[in-house]
Design a protein around this motif. Structure first.
Motif, PDB file in Angstrom:
ATOM      1  N   ILE A   1      -4.580   9.006  -1.653  1.00 56.96           N
ATOM      2  CA  ILE A   1      -4.260   7.598  -1.419  1.00 56.96           C
ATOM      3  C   ILE A   1      -5.551   6.910  -0.998  1.00 56.96           C
ATOM      4  O   ILE A   1      -6.139   7.260   0.033  1.00 56.96           O
ATOM      5  CB  ILE A   1      -3.168   7.435  -0.343  1.00 56.96           C
ATOM      6  N   LEU A   2      -6.007   5.976  -1.802  1.00 52.41           N
ATOM      7  CA  LEU A   2      -7.275   5.305  -1.546  1.00 52.41           C
ATOM      8  C   LEU A   2      -7.148   4.322  -0.393  1.00 52.41           C
ATOM      9  O   LEU A   2      -6.048   3.951   0.017  1.00 52.41           O
ATOM     10  CB  LEU A   2      -7.742   4.569  -2.809  1.00 52.41           C
ATOM     11  N   GLN A   3      -8.287   3.903   0.117  1.00 56.59           N
ATOM     12  CA  GLN A   3      -8.316   2.958   1.235  1.00 56.59           C
ATOM     13  C   GLN A   3      -7.620   1.649   0.867  1.00 56.59           C
ATOM     14  O   GLN A   3      -7.032   0.979   1.714  1.00 56.59           O
ATOM     15  CB  GLN A   3      -9.769   2.693   1.654  1.00 56.59           C
TER      16      GLN A   3
ATOM     17  N   LEU B   1       6.618   6.427   0.719  1.00 56.17           N
ATOM     18  CA  LEU B   1       6.627   5.357   1.718  1.00 56.17           C
ATOM     19  C   LEU B   1       5.565   4.322   1.368  1.00 56.17           C
ATOM     20  O   LEU B   1       4.421   4.677   1.069  1.00 56.17           O
ATOM     21  CB  LEU B   1       6.358   5.926   3.108  1.00 56.17           C
ATOM     22  N   MET B   2       5.955   3.036   1.399  1.00 56.05           N
ATOM     23  CA  MET B   2       5.022   1.954   1.135  1.00 56.05           C
ATOM     24  C   MET B   2       5.030   0.972   2.303  1.00 56.05           C
ATOM     25  O   MET B   2       6.045   0.803   2.984  1.00 56.05           O
ATOM     26  CB  MET B   2       5.383   1.232  -0.164  1.00 56.05           C
TER      27      MET B   2
ATOM     28  N   GLU C   1       0.836  -1.195   0.000  1.00 56.53           N
ATOM     29  CA  GLU C   1       0.000   0.000   0.000  1.00 56.53           C
ATOM     30  C   GLU C   1       0.876   1.252   0.000  1.00 56.53           C
ATOM     31  O   GLU C   1       1.890   1.305   0.700  1.00 56.53           O
ATOM     32  CB  GLU C   1      -0.893   0.028   1.244  1.00 56.53           C
ATOM     33  N   PHE C   2       0.485   2.241  -0.801  1.00 50.23           N
ATOM     34  CA  PHE C   2       1.095   3.561  -0.680  1.00 50.23           C
ATOM     35  C   PHE C   2       0.562   4.197   0.602  1.00 50.23           C
ATOM     36  O   PHE C   2      -0.651   4.188   0.845  1.00 50.23           O
ATOM     37  CB  PHE C   2       0.727   4.439  -1.878  1.00 50.23           C
ATOM     38  N   THR C   3       1.450   4.737   1.440  1.00 49.89           N
ATOM     39  CA  THR C   3       0.990   5.332   2.697  1.00 49.89           C
ATOM     40  C   THR C   3       1.381   6.796   2.849  1.00 49.89           C
ATOM     41  O   THR C   3       0.743   7.526   3.609  1.00 49.89           O
ATOM     42  CB  THR C   3       1.552   4.553   3.908  1.00 49.89           C
TER      43      THR C   3
ATOM     44  N   GLY D   1      -4.994   1.437  -0.787  1.00 45.52           N
ATOM     45  CA  GLY D   1      -3.557   1.667  -0.878  1.00 45.52           C
ATOM     46  C   GLY D   1      -3.072   2.116  -2.234  1.00 45.52           C
ATOM     47  O   GLY D   1      -1.865   2.190  -2.472  1.00 45.52           O
ATOM     48  N   GLU D   2      -3.995   2.440  -3.155  1.00 48.87           N
ATOM     49  CA  GLU D   2      -3.595   2.936  -4.469  1.00 48.87           C
ATOM     50  C   GLU D   2      -3.326   4.436  -4.401  1.00 48.87           C
ATOM     51  O   GLU D   2      -3.990   5.170  -3.663  1.00 48.87           O
ATOM     52  CB  GLU D   2      -4.682   2.648  -5.512  1.00 48.87           C
ATOM     53  N   LEU D   3      -2.342   4.889  -5.191  1.00 51.99           N
ATOM     54  CA  LEU D   3      -2.010   6.300  -5.288  1.00 51.99           C
ATOM     55  C   LEU D   3      -2.651   6.859  -6.553  1.00 51.99           C
ATOM     56  O   LEU D   3      -2.397   6.358  -7.645  1.00 51.99           O
ATOM     57  CB  LEU D   3      -0.490   6.483  -5.329  1.00 51.99           C
ATOM     58  N   VAL D   4      -3.484   7.897  -6.404  1.00 48.33           N
ATOM     59  CA  VAL D   4      -4.281   8.401  -7.525  1.00 48.33           C
ATOM     60  C   VAL D   4      -3.977   9.876  -7.784  1.00 48.33           C
ATOM     61  O   VAL D   4      -3.882  10.676  -6.842  1.00 48.33           O
ATOM     62  CB  VAL D   4      -5.790   8.235  -7.249  1.00 48.33           C
TER      63      VAL D   4
END
Length: 302
Positions: A100-102, A127-128, A81-83, A104-107
Motif C-alpha cells: 500500500i503506497l503512501q 479497509l478504506m 486510501e487503501f489502509t 493510498g494506492e494498492l499495488v
C-alpha cells in the motif's frame, strides 16, 4: 424557412443521440483491451463515515498471460486510501507481492505465474479510509497496469456509493439478555440467539459478539474461521479479537480483555464490559438483575 428549421432540429437531435453511442464505444474498446477483469459489489456508505469495509474484490485474468512476471497492477479510488487487507488469495501457480503506497494506492507485483491458465487474485476484508468528508455520489475503482502503459482506467463503476449524511439525532436503544435464554430483546422485539449468553468460570457475563454488537447501528462483524478471529468495524474504530486471547486490538492498539475471548458452539463470546467498550456504552447504562440473571443495556445511539 420552416423546412430549414426542421432540418436543423433533426440534425441537432441526431448529434445529441450520437454522443452516448460514441462514449459507449470508447468504453467498450477500453474493456476489450483490458488484461484483467475486476469484480466487486457496490459498497454503500454515508458521508459521515471515515472508514468503510469492502468485503470482496476479485481480479481475474482475461487472457492467460496477463499475470506475467514483473507486471504490476495498481488500484485507486478518488479521495480515499487503501489502509488494510485482511486476506489475499491467489489461484493456480500465481505468486505476487503486495504493498500500500503512501498515496493510498494498492499495488500488486507478479513474481511467478502460469501463462497457460487463467488465474485470479481474491481480496477480502479490505479497509478504506476517506481523506476527508466525501461528497455524495458514486466512486469508481481505477486500475493502472504496467502492460497498459500505466493508463488509469475505471474497472468498477459503482465501487462505492456515498449517500446523504446520517441523522445525528440520538435514539433510544434498549437491550435485554437473559442468561441461558435463546432470544434477546431489542426495544421490546425478540431476536433469536444461536448460542445463549452465559457466566464464565471467572464470573463474567459472556455475550455472543456478533448477535449483540450488530444490534448497534452501523456495526459490521467479519469472522475468519482459519485464524479464529473476529473483526468489528464500528464508526471510526477497527477492532480485532482472536479466540483464546486476553487482549483485543482497537485501531492497532492493544487493550486487555476482562475475560479471554471464548468460542462456544461456533460463536465467539466476550464479556459484557468488553462489548460495551467496543460499542461506547457508558457504565451507568448497564444494569444487572441478579434475581432473574438478566443484563440490560439502556442507552442512546446515533
Amino acid at each position: 424557412m420552416k423546412k430549414e428549421m426542421k432540418r436543423l432540429l433533426s440534425l441537432a437531435c441526431a448529434m445529441v443521440l450520437a454522443f452516448p453511442v460514441i462514449g459507449y464505444a470508447a468504453d467498450a474498446e477500453v474493456t476489450q483491451k483490458m488484461p484483467v477483469s475486476v469484480e466487486a459489489d457496490c459498497t454503500v456508505t454515508n458521508n459521515s463515515d471515515k472508514e468503510l469495509l469492502i468485503e470482496n474484490i476479485v481480479i481475474k485474468e482475461v487472457v492467460p498471460d496477463a499475470f506475467s512476471e514483473g507486471n504490476t497492477y495498481s488500484f485507486y479510488v478518488k479521495n480515499m486510501e487503501f489502509t488494510y487487507v485482511d486476506m489475499m488469495k491467489s489461484s493456480g501457480d500465481l505468486i505476487f507481492d503486495s504493498d500500500i503506497l503512501q498515496e493510498g494506492e494498492l499495488v500488486f507485483t507478479v513474481k511467478e505465474a502460469n501463462d497457460q491458465e487463467i488465474e485470479t487474485i481474491s481480496l477480502s476484508g479490505v479497509l478504506m479510509t476517506a481523506k476527508y468528508v466525501l461528497p455524495v455520489g458514486t466512486y469508481y475503482l481505477y486500475m493502472t497496469s504496467s502492460n497498459m502503459e500505466n493508463e488509469k482506467i475505471p474497472v468498477v463503476f459503482d465501487f462505492i456509493k456515498v449517500e446523504n449524511q446520517v441523522d445525528f439525532t440520538k435514539k433510544k436503544l434498549d437491550i435485554s439478555i437473559g442468561m441461558s435464554e435463546e432470544t434477546l430483546q431489542v426495544n421490546g422485539e425478540k431476536k433469536a440467539l444461536r448460542v445463549p449468553a452465559y457466566i464464565s468460570d471467572r464470573g463474567y457475563t459472556m455475550l455472543p459478539i456478533r448477535e449483540v454488537t450488530e444490534v448497534f447501528p452501523g456495526v459490521k462483524v467479519l469472522w475468519d474461521n482459519e485464524k479464529k478471529e473476529a473483526t468489528i468495524l464500528y464508526g471510526y474504530d477497527y477492532v480485532s479479537i482472536i479466540a483464546g486471547a486476553n487482549v483485543m486490538h482497537i485501531n492497532g492498539k492493544e487493550n486487555i480483555l476482562k475475560n479471554v475471548a471464548e468460542v462456544k458452539d461456533g460463536r465467539m463470546f466476550i464479556s459484557l464490559r468488553d462489548v460495551c467498550r467496543i460499542c461506547s456504552v457508558p457504565t451507568e447504562d448497564v444494569h444487572w438483575d441478579a434475581q432473574t440473571k438478566t443484563v440490560s443495556i439502556n442507552t442512546y445511539v446515533y
